[in-house]
Design an enzyme around this catalytic site. Structure first.
Site, PDB file in Angstrom:
ATOM      1  N   GLY A   1      -9.736   4.415  -5.280  1.00 24.17           N
ATOM      2  CA  GLY A   1      -8.440   3.784  -5.561  1.00 24.17           C
ATOM      3  C   GLY A   1      -7.305   4.336  -4.706  1.00 24.17           C
ATOM      4  O   GLY A   1      -7.487   4.638  -3.521  1.00 24.17           O
ATOM      5  N   VAL A   2      -6.161   4.483  -5.326  1.00 25.77           N
ATOM      6  CA  VAL A   2      -4.976   4.937  -4.594  1.00 25.77           C
ATOM      7  C   VAL A   2      -5.161   6.389  -4.123  1.00 25.77           C
ATOM      8  O   VAL A   2      -4.690   6.774  -3.051  1.00 25.77           O
ATOM      9  CB  VAL A   2      -3.702   4.707  -5.449  1.00 25.77           C
ATOM     10  N   ASP A   3      -5.878   7.171  -4.904  1.00 22.62           N
ATOM     11  CA  ASP A   3      -6.165   8.571  -4.561  1.00 22.62           C
ATOM     12  C   ASP A   3      -6.935   8.637  -3.235  1.00 22.62           C
ATOM     13  O   ASP A   3      -6.567   9.396  -2.320  1.00 22.62           O
ATOM     14  CB  ASP A   3      -7.005   9.169  -5.703  1.00 22.62           C
TER      15      ASP A   3
ATOM     16  N   THR B   1      -4.135   2.505 -14.408  1.00 17.20           N
ATOM     17  CA  THR B   1      -4.470   1.093 -14.676  1.00 17.20           C
ATOM     18  C   THR B   1      -5.605   0.545 -13.808  1.00 17.20           C
ATOM     19  O   THR B   1      -5.917  -0.637 -13.866  1.00 17.20           O
ATOM     20  CB  THR B   1      -3.237   0.174 -14.492  1.00 17.20           C
TER      21      THR B   1
ATOM     22  N   ASN C   1      -7.168  12.728 -10.131  1.00 15.88           N
ATOM     23  CA  ASN C   1      -8.007  13.190 -11.254  1.00 15.88           C
ATOM     24  C   ASN C   1      -7.842  14.708 -11.387  1.00 15.88           C
ATOM     25  O   ASN C   1      -7.187  15.341 -10.558  1.00 15.88           O
ATOM     26  CB  ASN C   1      -9.469  12.782 -11.061  1.00 15.88           C
TER      27      ASN C   1
ATOM     28  N   ASP D   1       0.892  -1.160   0.000  1.00 14.64           N
ATOM     29  CA  ASP D   1       0.000   0.000   0.000  1.00 14.64           C
ATOM     30  C   ASP D   1       0.931   1.211   0.000  1.00 14.64           C
ATOM     31  O   ASP D   1       1.719   1.394   0.947  1.00 14.64           O
ATOM     32  CB  ASP D   1      -0.859  -0.054   1.273  1.00 14.64           C
ATOM     33  N   ILE D   2       0.855   2.011  -1.010  1.00 16.12           N
ATOM     34  CA  ILE D   2       1.834   3.103  -1.199  1.00 16.12           C
ATOM     35  C   ILE D   2       1.829   4.091  -0.033  1.00 16.12           C
ATOM     36  O   ILE D   2       2.843   4.723   0.241  1.00 16.12           O
ATOM     37  CB  ILE D   2       1.595   3.805  -2.554  1.00 16.12           C
TER      38      ILE D   2
HETATM   39  N1  AR6 Z   1      -1.298   1.531  -3.047  1.00 13.93           N
HETATM   40  C1  AR6 Z   1      -0.743   1.244  -4.245  1.00 13.93           C
HETATM   41  N2  AR6 Z   1      -1.459   1.019  -5.366  1.00 13.93           N
HETATM   42  C2  AR6 Z   1      -2.803   1.072  -5.263  1.00 13.93           C
HETATM   43  C3  AR6 Z   1      -3.469   1.377  -4.043  1.00 13.93           C
HETATM   44  C4  AR6 Z   1      -2.648   1.609  -2.904  1.00 13.93           C
HETATM   45  N3  AR6 Z   1      -3.171   1.907  -1.700  1.00 13.93           N
HETATM   46  N4  AR6 Z   1      -4.811   1.363  -4.285  1.00 13.93           N
HETATM   47  C5  AR6 Z   1      -4.977   1.072  -5.587  1.00 13.93           C
HETATM   48  N5  AR6 Z   1      -3.780   0.882  -6.184  1.00 13.93           N
HETATM   49  P1  AR6 Z   1      -6.584   3.795  -9.520  1.00 13.93           P
HETATM   50  P2  AR6 Z   1      -6.391   5.364 -12.021  1.00 13.93           P
HETATM   51  C6  AR6 Z   1      -3.454   0.583  -7.594  1.00 13.93           C
HETATM   52  O1  AR6 Z   1      -7.976   3.372  -9.859  1.00 13.93           O
HETATM   53  O2  AR6 Z   1      -6.659   4.153 -12.842  1.00 13.93           O
HETATM   54  C7  AR6 Z   1      -9.537   7.645  -8.606  1.00 13.93           C
HETATM   55  O3  AR6 Z   1     -10.882   7.690  -8.243  1.00 13.93           O
HETATM   56  C8  AR6 Z   1      -4.519  -0.085  -8.433  1.00 13.93           C
HETATM   57  O4  AR6 Z   1      -4.498  -1.492  -8.239  1.00 13.93           O
HETATM   58  O5  AR6 Z   1      -6.303   4.210  -8.123  1.00 13.93           O
HETATM   59  O6  AR6 Z   1      -5.267   6.273 -12.413  1.00 13.93           O
HETATM   60  C9  AR6 Z   1      -8.972   9.026  -8.955  1.00 13.93           C
HETATM   61  O7  AR6 Z   1      -9.579  10.046  -8.177  1.00 13.93           O
HETATM   62  C10 AR6 Z   1      -4.079   0.303  -9.837  1.00 13.93           C
HETATM   63  O8  AR6 Z   1      -3.066  -0.586 -10.322  1.00 13.93           O
HETATM   64  O9  AR6 Z   1      -6.121   5.057 -10.449  1.00 13.93           O
HETATM   65  C11 AR6 Z   1      -9.310   9.159 -10.396  1.00 13.93           C
HETATM   66  O10 AR6 Z   1     -10.621   9.624 -10.603  1.00 13.93           O
HETATM   67  C12 AR6 Z   1      -3.417   1.669  -9.648  1.00 13.93           C
HETATM   68  O11 AR6 Z   1      -3.247   1.822  -8.242  1.00 13.93           O
HETATM   69  C13 AR6 Z   1      -9.172   7.745 -10.917  1.00 13.93           C
HETATM   70  O12 AR6 Z   1      -9.413   6.886  -9.799  1.00 13.93           O
HETATM   71  C14 AR6 Z   1      -4.219   2.829 -10.187  1.00 13.93           C
HETATM   72  O13 AR6 Z   1      -5.610   2.617  -9.951  1.00 13.93           O
HETATM   73  C15 AR6 Z   1      -7.778   7.474 -11.425  1.00 13.93           C
HETATM   74  O14 AR6 Z   1      -7.746   6.179 -11.976  1.00 13.93           O
END
Ligand code: AR6
Length: 172
Positions: free
Chosen positions: A30-32, A116, A22, A8-9
């Site tokens: 997600g990560v955000d 992704t 975003n 978890d980053i």
């Molecule tokens: N630590 C590391 N990687 C993670 C974590 C974490 N805690 N959580 C998820 N991932 P995403 P996007 C990975 O959807 O596709 C948001 O709502 C996940 O498995 O977080 O760039 C924003 O506000 C995936 O491989 O980001 C935007 O609206 C990667 O992080 C939108 O999602 C990116 O997945 C951005 O979408």
């Protein structure tokens, strides 16, 4: 060096973590979402003052409650089939994040796999771009972490790293 890690980053003790944000920079899923929760509400307040960020660009904020001193918020493209400059925009995210990191004397930095998740960029294509640009900046950092959330992503990144050797002249 570039290191692939499953984590978890938000838990990483590095100078800067990168967020897959975003255009509003006000948080999301997600990560955000994880980063905003871990950094605390001050992050959202700070981001409000930044007035958003276009796709392909990045903005830097303090890490607030995180161990990381900085958060670099990069806005990746939504995957729309590959004909809408997605690869160029994704590459710009990594380049612009690295440029901000260099400006702020960051030596250790961790990236999630931008675009992704919710943005549906094919993982192999996104990983290739991420690794290629990490290689370009490798010499300017003591550690670049490709932070993967799943074991499948770790495998993919490790394979890609092996097939993308360090550039000539960069070996000490
Ligand atoms: N630590 C590391 N990687 C993670 C974590 C974490 N805690 N959580 C998820 N991932 P995403 P996007 C990975 O959807 O596709 C948001 O709502 C996940 O498995 O977080 O760039 C924003 O506000 C995936 O491989 O980001 C935007 O609206 C990667 O992080 C939108 O999602 C990116 O997945 C951005 O979408």
């Amino acid at each position: 060096m570039i290191r692939v890690l499953q984590a978890d980053i938000t838990t990483l003790k590095v100078d800067a973590i990168v967020n897959a944000a975003n255009e509003s920079l006000l948080g999301g899923g997600g990560v955000d979402g994880a980063i905003h929760r871990a950094a605390g509400p001050e992050l959202r307040e700070y981001c409000r003052g930044l007035g958003g960020c276009p796709i392909g660009e990045a903005r830097i904020t303090p890490g607030f409650k995180l161990s990381a001193q900085w958060i670099i918020h990069a806005v990746g493209p939504v995957w729309r089939g590959g004909e809408y400059q997605e690869s160029k925009l994704l590459a710009n995210c990594y380049r612009n994040s690295f440029a901000l990191a260099v400006e702020n004397e960051v030596k250790t930095i961790a990236f999630p796999s931008i675009s992704t998740g919710a943005y549906a960029y094919p993982k192999d294509q996104a990983g290739k771009i991420a690794i290629a640009i990490m290689r370009d900046y490798e010499n300017k950092f003591s550690e670049i972490i490709a932070c993967c959330f799943s074991a499948a992503d770790v495998k993919l990144y490790e394979e890609m790293l092996l097939s993308s050797p360090r550039q000539r002249g960069s070996r000490i």
